[in-house]
Design a protein around this motif. Structure first.
Motif, mmCIF file in Angstrom:
data_model
loop_
_atom_site.group_PDB
_atom_site.id
_atom_site.type_symbol
_atom_site.label_atom_id
_atom_site.label_comp_id
_atom_site.label_asym_id
_atom_site.label_seq_id
_atom_site.Cartn_x
_atom_site.Cartn_y
_atom_site.Cartn_z
ATOM 1 N N GLU A 6 0.824 -1.210 0.000
ATOM 2 C CA GLU A 6 0.000 0.000 0.000
ATOM 3 C C GLU A 6 0.860 1.262 0.000
ATOM 4 O OE1 GLU A 6 -4.239 1.105 2.039
ATOM 5 O OE2 GLU A 6 -2.624 0.517 3.387
ATOM 6 N N ALA A 36 -10.496 -3.349 -4.440
ATOM 7 C CA ALA A 36 -9.779 -2.071 -4.395
ATOM 8 C C ALA A 36 -10.558 -1.048 -5.221
ATOM 9 C CB ALA A 36 -8.362 -2.236 -4.934
ATOM 10 N N ASP A 41 -7.925 3.517 -3.524
ATOM 11 C CA ASP A 41 -6.806 2.582 -3.389
ATOM 12 C C ASP A 41 -5.822 2.668 -4.547
ATOM 13 O OD1 ASP A 41 -7.787 1.121 -0.947
ATOM 14 O OD2 ASP A 41 -9.459 0.703 -2.268
ATOM 15 N N ILE A 74 -0.508 3.712 -6.831
ATOM 16 C CA ILE A 74 -1.156 3.098 -5.673
ATOM 17 C C ILE A 74 -1.354 4.173 -4.600
ATOM 18 C CG2 ILE A 74 -1.053 1.270 -3.945
ATOM 19 C CD1 ILE A 74 -1.226 0.271 -6.814
ATOM 20 N N TYR A 76 -2.446 5.304 -0.621
ATOM 21 C CA TYR A 76 -2.510 4.847 0.779
ATOM 22 C C TYR A 76 -3.675 5.555 1.464
ATOM 23 C CZ TYR A 76 -1.223 4.255 5.692
ATOM 24 O OH TYR A 76 -1.244 3.943 7.036
ATOM 25 N N ARG A 83 -6.722 -7.441 2.550
ATOM 26 C CA ARG A 83 -6.024 -7.294 1.272
ATOM 27 C C ARG A 83 -7.042 -7.041 0.166
ATOM 28 N NH1 ARG A 83 -2.475 -12.093 -1.413
ATOM 29 N NH2 ARG A 83 -4.552 -12.993 -1.604
ATOM 30 N N ILE A 109 -3.181 -5.590 -3.493
ATOM 31 C CA ILE A 109 -2.581 -4.531 -2.672
ATOM 32 C C ILE A 109 -2.536 -5.023 -1.237
ATOM 33 C CG2 ILE A 109 -2.749 -2.145 -1.875
ATOM 34 C CD1 ILE A 109 -4.350 -1.500 -4.362
ATOM 35 N N GLU A 111 -2.166 -4.499 2.553
ATOM 36 C CA GLU A 111 -2.411 -3.372 3.443
ATOM 37 C C GLU A 111 -1.319 -3.252 4.500
ATOM 38 O OE1 GLU A 111 -4.938 -1.271 3.104
ATOM 39 O OE2 GLU A 111 -5.751 -2.306 1.355
#
Length: 578
Positions: A6, A36, A41, A74, A76, A83, A109, A111
């Motif tokens: 992430e 996601a 995300d 990506i 955060y 996930r 992704i 986490e």
């Protein structure tokens, strides 16, 4: 498949071209959201020409391109979750020069603050705290009674009905049930047409209750309410996992601990408020004014006492600071919020006048919070009676409690000479009296009258008692008689083995109250003393007869509880009552 962290900020994916590279080829590389979410995300590569990737051909001075790297940003979000995944797709251009062999790739992704992969092996149960030691029995009667807290029992709680099957799984999953996170959902009782309200999360915490604990206080539900608990597992490292919901349970409409005198009704109940000056001789509270308020308790109801006007109960009962500032002399303040020397709520978590527990887990600090126990220690659940006491000095009564001082017994003196006037009115002979009067008024006749008003003190309040008496009889004919001759000689003090015992409650005939009162038997106890001790009920001497457990009692049974058979002792050794 690709895996991204992430906090990596960027994913780089490889597109590889093979085969004939003598011609230019273009493909469209775009993303689709899954668990996601776009802009939460990751940043989207749209399915448009903005996402086209061009592979140049092989020419004389330059080799043809066989691979391209595609970047996906990506994001955060700082949310603790599982996930998540999205997909990257390849689509041939409109000239159909490229033939896509692998058109989709999954991107996971990971986490940074992921939800722990733990969950309870079975859904939780909702049971009355009365049945916490026998949750399996609650399956036979899944309707908890009103007037007592309910508890959320997870599959990792040793009290769980199938713990022999789920306990080992909880150990293997490393679940720490003492860290479990709870929520409660409640809906109003169904209407007469059967229509039910949706379940709603209970989030109205009060100054003495919490809606996020293992137990839910009885003020949050009533007869017919629907209850549900949600429990989130937490592992030994403190990481929270998935949440499971219990089935929906309906509160019993028949059974309760302290039901109203007329079933299904809620109205103003009589209460008593007394004020007394302790004097200099009181060993604990000398020269103070004692306030005592007693009132009957009904299931689901909450007593509120204050010397200031009450309004907006949602705000008044909440943790809001206005409660503390406005109601300085009330039972709305926990003992650490009291600004006077004494208050109605003390740091005691158990009624000192009650020996043992009247009901299971009534004073359990593991299942009920300390602030809850401090409030409920003023309730005698066996007698269904609240009693609140507090002590104040005169300065506190005037300054903090909004009190005022007046002279007791003061009346104005109206003694003197009064003039009385009569108006004669003559009627025809033989005319009968009727209203309105038909007559001829004459001139008033006046005369003086001396009247002296005697000043007397206010009447002294006296405690009124019905003087009820209970007789145990062995003769049935006495038991069913009208009792006009009394039972003094017929009352028995000893019975032979196997004899039938008849109980009768009588009111002193001197009271002669007729139909102006009713007397109901709510609870019946049977007990015997140990080592020759004879049980007596004398609270002033710290003797409570059969009402409370005591080392002086050999046996104690509750053989009748009105509208709550679950509290009755049905088995003793080889004897079973029906």
């Amino acid at each position: 498949m690709y895996v991204a962290n992430e906090k990596d900020e960027q994913l780089v994916a490889l597109i590889y071209r093979s085969g004939d590279i003598n011609h230019k080829s273009t493909v469209r590389c775009y993303t689709r959201q899954g668990s996601a979410q776009v802009m939460m995300d990751f940043k989207e590569r749209p399915n448009t020409d903005d996402s086209v990737v061009v592979f140049l051909p092989d020419i004389e001075f330059r080799e043809g391109e066989t691979k391209h790297f595609v970047e996906v940003e990506i994001l955060y979000d700082g949310v603790r979750e599982m996930r998540e995944a999205f997909t990257v797709h390849l689509k041939a251009d409109e000239n159909m020069v490229a033939e896509t062999q692998m058109s989709k790739a999954i991107v996971y992704i990971e986490e940074m603050d992921s939800v722990a992969d733990v969950t309870f092996p079975a859904v939780p149960q909702v049971v009355s705290l009365l049945m916490y030691d026998d949750t399996a029995k609650s399956k036979e009667n899944p309707h908890p009674p009103t007037g007592y807290p309910v508890v959320c029992v997870t599959a990792c709680n040793p009290k769980y009905s199938d713990y022999d099957k789920t306990g080992s799984i909880c150990t293997m999953e490393n679940i720490n049930d003492t860290l479990t996170l709870y929520r409660w959902l409640v809906s109003a009782p169904s209407g007469s047409d059967g229509v039910t309200s949706p379940m709603r999360e209970v989030d109205s915490n009060t100054f003495f209750t919490s809606t996020k604990s293992i137990s839910l206080d009885s003020i949050y539900f009533q007869a017919g309410s629907r209850l549900q608990c949600a429990a989130r597992a937490v592992n030994a490292n403190g990481d929270a996992g998935l949440e499971l919901l219990s089935p929906i349970y309906t509160v019993n409409r028949e059974e309760g601990l302290c039901q109203p005198r007329i079933p299904g009704t809620v109205g103003a109940e009589p209460f008593s408020a007394k004020i007394r000056y302790t004097g200099p001789g009181d060993p604990d509270h000398p020269n103070l004014v004692r306030l005592t308020v007693t009132m009957p308790h009904m299931d689901g109801m909450l007593p509120v006492i204050s010397t200031r006007p009450l309004s907006n109960f949602e705000l008044t009962l909440s943790l809001d600071g206005t409660r503390v500032g406005h109601h300085k002399c009330s039972n709305l303040l926990d003992y650490n919020e009291i600004q006077t020397k004494y208050g109605f709520i003390t740091e005691e978590t158990k009624n000192p006048k009650v020996i043992g527990e009247m009901s299971p887990y009534q004073y359990s600090s593991a299942l009920r919070s300390a602030k809850t126990l401090r409030f409920y220690q003023n309730l005698n659940l066996e007698a269904c009676l609240w009693e609140f006491n507090s002590y104040y000095d005169i300065s506190e009564l005037l300054t903090d409690c909004s009190g005022s001082i007046g002279t007791d017994g003061q009346v104005r003196d109206y003694s003197g000479t009064y003039t009385v006037k009569f108006i004669p009115c003559t009627a025809a002979p033989g005319q009968p009296y009727a209203l309105p009067v038909i007559c001829n008024p004459q001139d008033p006749i006046a005369f003086d009258m001396d009247i002296r008003f005697q000043q007397v003190s206010d009447p002294v309040a006296a405690e009124f008692s019905l003087n009820t008496q209970m007789f145990l009889l062995s003769k049935k004919e006495l038991w069913i008689s009208d009792g006009s001759m009394g039972f003094g000689e017929g009352a028995d003090v000893a019975f032979t083995k196997g004899s039938e015992i008849y109980g009768r409650v009588m009111v002193d005939p001197v009271q002669n109250l007729g139909d102006s009162f009713s007397c109901n038997i709510e609870k019946v106890f049977l007990c015997t003393g140990a080592d020759g001790y004879v049980p007596k009920y004398s609270p002033d001497s710290q003797e409570y007869g059969c009402l409370a457990d005591s080392p002086s009692l050999l046996y104690r049974f509750k053989i009748l509880v009105r509208k709550q058979r679950v509290m009755v002792a049905c088995i003793f050794r080889s004897l079973i009552s029906i």
